[in-house]
Design an enzyme around this catalytic site. Structure first.
Site, PDB file in Angstrom:
ATOM      1  N   LYS A   1      -9.547   3.051 -18.980  1.00 23.21           N
ATOM      2  CA  LYS A   1      -9.916   3.413 -20.348  1.00 23.21           C
ATOM      3  C   LYS A   1      -8.729   3.178 -21.290  1.00 23.21           C
ATOM      4  O   LYS A   1      -8.243   2.075 -21.392  1.00 23.21           O
ATOM      5  CB  LYS A   1     -10.416   4.864 -20.356  1.00 23.21           C
ATOM      6  CG  LYS A   1     -11.385   5.183 -19.210  1.00 23.21           C
ATOM      7  CD  LYS A   1     -12.665   4.403 -19.325  1.00 23.21           C
ATOM      8  CE  LYS A   1     -13.544   4.284 -18.103  1.00 23.21           C
ATOM      9  NZ  LYS A   1     -13.522   5.172 -17.032  1.00 23.21           N
TER      10      LYS A   1
ATOM     11  N   ARG B   1       0.820  -1.222   0.000  1.00 22.93           N
ATOM     12  CA  ARG B   1       0.000   0.000   0.000  1.00 22.93           C
ATOM     13  C   ARG B   1       0.853   1.271   0.000  1.00 22.93           C
ATOM     14  O   ARG B   1       0.377   2.342  -0.350  1.00 22.93           O
ATOM     15  CB  ARG B   1      -0.977  -0.029   1.192  1.00 22.93           C
ATOM     16  CG  ARG B   1      -1.892   1.166   1.263  1.00 22.93           C
ATOM     17  CD  ARG B   1      -3.163   0.946   2.084  1.00 22.93           C
ATOM     18  NE  ARG B   1      -2.958   0.268   3.346  1.00 22.93           N
ATOM     19  CZ  ARG B   1      -2.401   0.812   4.432  1.00 22.93           C
ATOM     20  NH1 ARG B   1      -1.991   2.067   4.422  1.00 22.93           N
ATOM     21  NH2 ARG B   1      -2.244   0.111   5.536  1.00 22.93           N
TER      22      ARG B   1
HETATM   23  N1  LCS Z   1     -12.790  10.481 -15.448  1.00 20.36           N
HETATM   24  C1  LCS Z   1     -13.471  10.285 -16.599  1.00 20.36           C
HETATM   25  C2  LCS Z   1     -13.405  11.309 -17.675  1.00 20.36           C
HETATM   26  C3  LCS Z   1     -14.230   9.132 -16.767  1.00 20.36           C
HETATM   27  O1  LCS Z   1     -14.887   8.960 -17.920  1.00 20.36           O
HETATM   28  C4  LCS Z   1     -14.279   8.179 -15.708  1.00 20.36           C
HETATM   29  C5  LCS Z   1     -15.089   6.930 -15.825  1.00 20.36           C
HETATM   30  C6  LCS Z   1     -13.561   8.433 -14.532  1.00 20.36           C
HETATM   31  C7  LCS Z   1     -12.824   9.591 -14.448  1.00 20.36           C
HETATM   32  C8  LCS Z   1     -13.560   7.471 -13.390  1.00 20.36           C
HETATM   33  O2  LCS Z   1     -12.760   6.382 -13.685  1.00 20.36           O
HETATM   34  P1  LCS Z   1     -12.922   4.916 -13.034  1.00 20.36           P
HETATM   35  O3  LCS Z   1     -13.025   5.121 -11.555  1.00 20.36           O
HETATM   36  O4  LCS Z   1     -14.173   4.322 -13.600  1.00 20.36           O
HETATM   37  O5  LCS Z   1     -11.670   4.221 -13.431  1.00 20.36           O
HETATM   38  N2  LCS Z   1     -15.966   6.937 -16.889  1.00 20.36           N
HETATM   39  C9  LCS Z   1     -16.862   6.003 -17.177  1.00 20.36           C
HETATM   40  C10 LCS Z   1     -17.771   6.095 -18.239  1.00 20.36           C
HETATM   41  O6  LCS Z   1     -17.922   7.066 -19.006  1.00 20.36           O
HETATM   42  N3  LCS Z   1     -18.477   4.997 -18.300  1.00 20.36           N
HETATM   43  O7  LCS Z   1     -18.150   4.121 -17.280  1.00 20.36           O
HETATM   44  C11 LCS Z   1     -17.096   4.724 -16.479  1.00 20.36           C
END
Ligand code: LCS
Length: 397
Positions: free
Chosen positions: A213, A61
């Site tokens: 992503k 951690r």
């Molecule tokens: N920032 C952006 C621009 C995002 O699109 C997302 C997730 C996050 C932060 C958060 O990331 P995560 O915690 O999911 O890794 N966007 C999503 C979307 O448009 N569809 O499902 C998740």
């Protein structure tokens, strides 16, 4: 911190090497803890590493977590042109680490109004419970940013291109204004990735990104990252390890591997997205297409200046609203109906009922997240097949 090599070479090589037994690929160090020879060494590792100058691996951690994490951080830090970074368990964990470590009761956070639904939820419903004042501002308008700054503004949070309308704000100018006002600026670079946009070079203090992503790229992991100066990351490290949202080792390895092809994937995502955007713009059942690469995008000129390409995300308004959208999304074979984005395959979704359902309807409509808005994360398939799939779906709509 400018790269010494080209971007593609850094994708492949940065952070790699220095492996035991001559291992070519960086190993997954699947261990929770690290063993010490004696109490003296243990004490030394907690202050400076096993030998002077060596990393302080001691417990998973605690950053630098593991050699696998360290390799990933070195790669993404290099690509984002930052001084240091932290690997978190999700994009939301990265945002949480950012605000928890930088803001306190009585501070004000100014955020882009069009942000991912989860970000909106964190800022609008969690932070105020800890006495942090938040306002959502149309950051495509510099005058509104200036007017929205307060005496106690300590952070300006930008998402550009924004999810799901692809609105773009002028990062360089807003970061300058924020700094003058005594606030740090943070940019969510999830949609563009460092291949198309480098916020730190534009003057931002920190970048946050969902690695779920494009960084991972294959839709098989959850992760997040913060990249900033060594000083800011040093200040974030303790609150972050105490909050506990560390990235898992296997995820760090998947991110490391995913980044090796970032440059190749992003080129193809963007080329395909441009093609799909043009197809949709000419289609009689489509009212409007949001893609920064189209001349019809309101900030197309700014996107050309600020980004080196337009990435793989687009959204469009379908004639006939939600009913037509449902028929389209239910009638596809290649495009999958799913949230998330930035995967090698094409994903389609309905922001008003899925990713942005938590946002109040009036706010959504005001931001252009109408009931008829459909979002596509264009994959790296053969674009003719994606277009043919959409054409078939639109016929049914
Ligand atoms: N920032 C952006 C621009 C995002 O699109 C997302 C997730 C996050 C932060 C958060 O990331 P995560 O915690 O999911 O890794 N966007 C999503 C979307 O448009 N569809 O499902 C998740």
């Amino acid at each position: 911190m400018k790269n010494e090599t080209g971007f593609g070479t850094a994708c492949v090589h940065a952070g790699e090497g220095h492996n035991p037994f001559g291992a070519h690929a960086t190993p997954i160090y699947q261990t929770s803890t690290y063993v010490f020879e004696d109490t003296e060494q243990a004490a030394a590792v907690f202050t400076r590493g096993r030998k002077a100058g060596e990393p302080q691996y001691r417990y998973i951690r605690s950053p630098p977590n593991s050699p696998t994490h360290a390799a990933f951080i070195e790669k993404i830090r290099t690509l984002e042109e930052g001084g240091a970074g932290l690997a978190l368990s999700s994009g939301m964990a990265a945002e949480t680490a950012m605000v928890l470590s930088q803001l306190k009761k009585g501070d004000h956070l100014l955020s882009t109004d069009t942000v991912y639904g989860g970000t909106y939820g964190l800022f609008s419903s969690v932070l105020p419970r800890f006495g942090i004042d938040v306002s959502f501002v149309d950051t495509t308008d510099i005058e509104k940013v200036k007017a929205g700054l307060q005496e106690n503004t300590r952070m300006v949070f930008l998402e550009s291109p924004a999810n799901p309308t692809l609105a773009i704000c002028e990062i360089r100018e807003i970061c300058r204004i924020a700094r003058e006002a005594g606030a740090i600026s943070v940019v969510d670079n999830t949609f563009a990735t460092p291949f198309f946009q480098r916020p730190l070079a534009l003057g931002a203090d920190a970048v946050v990104e969902s690695c779920t992503k494009y960084i991972g790229g294959h839709g098989d992991l959850l992760g997040g990252v913060v990249v900033s100066s060594e000083e800011l990351i040093a200040g974030m490290t303790r609150p972050t390890l105490l909050a506990g949202g560390t990235m898992g080792t296997h995820e760090a390895w998947l991110c490391l591997r995913g980044l090796k092809t970032l440059h190749i994937r992003m080129e193809r995502h963007a080329r395909n997205a441009m093609h799909v955007a043009q197809f949709l713009e000419d289609h009689t059942k489509v009212v409007r297409v949001n893609y920064p690469g189209l001349a019809s995008h309101p900030q197309h000129e700014l996107a050309k200046r600020q980004m080196s390409g337009f990435s793989g995300m687009l959204s469009f308004e379908i004639k006939g609203g939600i009913e037509a959208g449902r028929k389209l999304m239910n009638g596809l074979e290649i495009c999958s109906l799913a949230v998330s984005l930035g995967t090698v395959d094409t994903l389609i979704e309905h922001p008003a009922s899925m990713t942005h359902a938590a946002m109040p309807r009036e706010m959504r409509v005001q931001l252009g997240i109408t009931d008829g808005l459909v979002r596509i994360s264009v994959g790296i398939e053969d674009v003719e097949d994606i277009v043919a799939d959409l054409a078939r779906g639109l016929e049914k709509a």
